[in-house]
Design a protein around this motif. Sequence first.
Motif, mmCIF file in Angstrom:
data_model
loop_
_atom_site.group_PDB
_atom_site.id
_atom_site.type_symbol
_atom_site.label_atom_id
_atom_site.label_comp_id
_atom_site.label_asym_id
_atom_site.label_seq_id
_atom_site.Cartn_x
_atom_site.Cartn_y
_atom_site.Cartn_z
ATOM 1 N N ALA A 65 -2.180 -18.920 1.098
ATOM 2 C CA ALA A 65 -1.931 -20.249 0.528
ATOM 3 C C ALA A 65 -2.334 -20.313 -0.937
ATOM 4 N N GLU A 66 -3.217 -19.383 -1.367
ATOM 5 C CA GLU A 66 -3.705 -19.365 -2.747
ATOM 6 C C GLU A 66 -3.030 -18.292 -3.592
ATOM 7 N N ILE A 67 -2.052 -17.597 -3.024
ATOM 8 C CA ILE A 67 -1.461 -16.444 -3.702
ATOM 9 C C ILE A 67 -0.817 -16.870 -5.023
ATOM 10 N N PRO A 68 -1.033 -16.122 -6.092
ATOM 11 C CA PRO A 68 -0.511 -16.543 -7.404
ATOM 12 C C PRO A 68 0.989 -16.312 -7.540
ATOM 13 N N GLU A 69 1.605 -17.086 -8.392
ATOM 14 C CA GLU A 69 3.004 -16.849 -8.755
ATOM 15 C C GLU A 69 3.032 -15.700 -9.763
ATOM 16 N N ILE A 70 3.841 -14.698 -9.492
ATOM 17 C CA ILE A 70 3.913 -13.566 -10.402
ATOM 18 C C ILE A 70 5.178 -13.659 -11.255
ATOM 19 N N PRO A 71 5.187 -13.042 -12.436
ATOM 20 C CA PRO A 71 6.376 -13.076 -13.286
ATOM 21 C C PRO A 71 7.595 -12.473 -12.591
ATOM 22 N N GLU A 72 8.777 -12.917 -12.975
ATOM 23 C CA GLU A 72 10.006 -12.467 -12.332
ATOM 24 C C GLU A 72 10.253 -10.975 -12.512
ATOM 25 N N ASN A 73 9.684 -10.380 -13.561
ATOM 26 C CA ASN A 73 9.935 -8.955 -13.788
ATOM 27 C C ASN A 73 8.996 -8.058 -12.980
ATOM 28 N N CYS A 74 8.163 -8.648 -12.125
ATOM 29 C CA CYS A 74 7.225 -7.878 -11.300
ATOM 30 C C CYS A 74 7.773 -7.670 -9.893
ATOM 31 N N PHE A 75 7.443 -6.532 -9.315
ATOM 32 C CA PHE A 75 7.766 -6.287 -7.911
ATOM 33 C C PHE A 75 6.883 -7.180 -7.050
#
Length: 324
Positions: free
Chosen positions: A182-192
């Motif tokens: 539930a706390e997982i961060p949003e990662i950039p679109e260029n990341c796997f």
Amino acid sequence: MVSVSVVCITYNHEKYIEKALESFVTQKTNFPFEIIVHDDASTDGTADIIRRYEKEYPQLIKPIYETENQYHKQNWSSIKKQYGPLIKGKYIALCDGDDYWIDDHKLQKQFDYMEAHPDCSFCGTDGYEDSGRIGATALSFSHMPKDRSILANEENHLGVPEMIRLGSIPTASYFLRAAFMAEIPEIPENCFGGDWFIRIYLASKGYGHCINEPSCVYRTRVNGSVTDQWRQKPAVRVEFIERAVHLMDYMDEYTGYQYHEDFVKEKEIMFYEKAKAEGNSRALRNSHSFQIAKQFGKKEILRYLAASYFPLLYEWQRKIRRCS
């Protein structure tokens, strides 16, 4: 009160989904669990099979039927948006619709371990890899010398450095603390944003543990799957590697550079794999690349020598492997 939420994502798995669902509903536990099945707008008979199980097990099966395919819009960091409002369990168990479980006590074993070890954020198991060829089923966990050395510690505790280096844990065995997801961060679109990201992220919140017993079967070479695309299209593999390098940089920053050397070493392996995928023999002909190949055993050394000094032979061998 539900203790475990099983999350199954499926798309055009008509041939496989029944086996997956059957392996879920036959789990033997002393706690209640739910099964969230997300059909991503399948164009075959997958949704019909899910509806049949929904009717037979209305207390267990909680379906999501998409009318528009969502895969290209999502990555694992958005799981809190996609499933957060639906998940009721303290833990989340993952299994895609083309994989299945082979141990009726899988959930109970992982639940018991996580309950007894509150610092553990992730629990996986061994599993079998099925390529669809007769006689091709094999253990997928710790199959490389590097992985076996990582798992040699007595308690099988895996921190961020181990999760960075570990080659394979079957996704169908993943058992996670829902609070961390539930706390997982949003990662950039260029990341796997796949299972590797989940493992590293969860290890940063505690530690991972692996049960060295097979509990699942992970299918490879399923038409349209990631493994199938890797095998058929080197350009897809190159794109994945580039996205994985971006992920390493992101997670290095996210963890406050505590594991910087570990991320640097893993990126070196990524650059080695990229050179092979691109057929860049000149970039491979050095002692450093040879040392990387040695980590993966004799077969990889032979691949390295072919890719470095006999690129035409290496490409011919790759074409044969892609067609087999």
